[in-house]
Design an enzyme around this catalytic site. Structure first.
Site, PDB file in Angstrom:
ATOM      1  N   HIS A  74      42.391  44.037  35.923  1.00 31.38           N
ATOM      2  CA  HIS A  74      41.850  44.297  37.267  1.00 31.38           C
ATOM      3  C   HIS A  74      41.710  45.796  37.513  1.00 31.38           C
ATOM      4  CE1 HIS A  74      43.938  40.314  38.039  1.00 31.38           C
ATOM      5  NE2 HIS A  74      42.718  40.061  38.455  1.00 31.38           N
ATOM      6  N   ALA A 130      47.800  39.270  41.921  1.00 39.54           N
ATOM      7  CA  ALA A 130      48.585  39.242  40.678  1.00 39.54           C
ATOM      8  C   ALA A 130      47.931  40.210  39.684  1.00 39.54           C
ATOM      9  CB  ALA A 130      48.679  37.835  40.092  1.00 39.54           C
ATOM     10  N   GLN A 164      31.442  32.604  35.387  1.00 37.30           N
ATOM     11  CA  GLN A 164      31.531  33.013  36.793  1.00 37.30           C
ATOM     12  C   GLN A 164      30.570  34.178  37.063  1.00 37.30           C
ATOM     13  OE1 GLN A 164      35.281  33.524  39.186  1.00 37.30           O
ATOM     14  NE2 GLN A 164      35.034  35.661  38.619  1.00 37.30           N
TER      15      GLN A 164
HETATM   16  O1  PAF Z   1      37.798  35.954  39.300  1.00 38.25           O
HETATM   17  C1  PAF Z   1      38.509  35.767  40.306  1.00 38.25           C
HETATM   18  O2  PAF Z   1      39.598  36.289  40.436  1.00 38.25           O
HETATM   19  C2  PAF Z   1      38.007  34.850  41.420  1.00 38.25           C
HETATM   20  O3  PAF Z   1      37.303  33.770  40.899  1.00 38.25           O
HETATM   21  C3  PAF Z   1      37.177  35.585  42.473  1.00 38.25           C
HETATM   22  C4  PAF Z   1      35.890  36.167  41.899  1.00 38.25           C
HETATM   23  C5  PAF Z   1      37.995  36.698  43.092  1.00 38.25           C
HETATM   24  C6  PAF Z   1      36.767  34.623  43.599  1.00 38.25           C
HETATM   25  O4  PAF Z   1      37.880  34.072  44.219  1.00 38.25           O
END
Ligand code: PAF
Length: 288
Positions: A44, A39, A160
């Site tokens: 990104h 998505a 994260q």
């Molecule tokens: O940030 C994300 O999109 C997800 O947590 C990742 C790092 C791809 C792991 O599934």
């Protein structure tokens, strides 16, 4: 590599991605990995652009990882658009899309998880039990599957990023972790795949999350007490229409440890917030 009508080479299996990456590395090329759940949006793409400055070759993984979603979360409904993702990756100059199946990543009988203590426990770790076990497990598996020299993650998911830095160091994984600044809409809302869930009315309220963090950061820099700033920020978010607010807190920037209630000391701090707007849970953070 699988035959595919997509505008970018696609690897579906670990063997396929390894074959390609080994060939690149044998030719002396450095390889970057950008893990995603698809998505894809401009945020990104900025990670791909940054990755291209770090290595000759860029692999983007597109895998909606079931183990990082809780039982009542949006795994089934999470937006999926493989053709759109492939087109965006090709346009951004990505060399390979790694899009494995759930069975390829988690073969029957898989029984190992990666659990990170400390930094994964507060904030989203408390609000979403098991979430960071799922993230740490899949990212460490992706590192082992792809074998990149460097991996790029957005600072938007700040906790994260710190969890990934921790287990990469603890497990001696030979991967350099690079954090990329958060990309924002003009009104300040951090770009996220989940923004697609917002109604027009919620979308109008959503930038208040970032504005609240900005105001809190200014107050902390001015020497105001952490507890007072956090209380004001919580009230501001609730008044704007967010609810429930999972957290809005200042934490140590590296280990995300709780800070004392008084004014900040000299150590770097980070403001982090997570709050629900209707059915959408938004997160954001800011360096102080
Ligand atoms: O940030 C994300 O999109 C997800 O947590 C990742 C790092 C791809 C792991 O599934």
């Amino acid at each position: 590599m699988s035959e595919s009508p997509l505008p970018i080479p696609v690897a579906r299996t670990v063997a396929q991605v390894r074959e390609t990456v080994h060939a690149w590395r044998a030719g002396g090329e450095r390889v970057a990995l950008v893990p995603t759940m698809g998505a894809l949006h401009a945020g990104h793409i900025s990670l791909i652009t940054l990755a291209r400055t770090q290595a000759e070759r860029v692999v983007a993984s597109v895998f909606v990882n079931p183990t990082q979603f809780g039982p009542n979360e949006d795994f089934a409904a999470y937006p999926r658009d493989e053709a759109g993702d492939a087109a965006k990756l090709a346009e951004a100059g990505c060399d390979l899309m790694f899009a494995p199946t759930v069975e390829e990543v988690y073969p029957a009988g898989a029984a190992t998880i990666v659990h990170v203590s400390g930094v994964s426990e507060p904030l989203d770790g408390a609000a979403r039990p098991g979430h960071f076990d799922g993230v740490a497990t899949v990212v460490s598996k992706l590192f082992n599957m792809v074998g990149p020299d460097v991996a790029v993650f957005g600072e938007k998911d700040y906790q994260q990023l710190q969890v990934i830095r921790r287990f990469t160091a603890d497990l001696n994984l030979p991967v350099e972790i690079v954090g990329a600044p958060t990309l924002r809409a003009e009104d300040g809302l951090a770009l996220s795949s989940r923004n697609a869930y917002l109604t027009a009315a919620e979308r109008a309220v959503a930038p208040a999350l970032q504005q609240t963090l900005r105001r809190a950061a200014e107050r902390l820099r001015a020497g105001d007490r952490v507890d007072e700033v956090e209380t004001e920020a919580l009230g501001t978010l609730r008044a704007a229409g967010f609810g429930p607010v999972d957290y809005v807190e200042a934490r140590g920037a590296g280990d995300l440890a709780r800070l004392g209630p008084g004014p900040l000391g000299g150590e770097p701090a980070r403001l982090l917030a997570a709050a629900r707007l209707g059915r959408t849970r938004l997160i954001d953070n800011l360096a102080v």
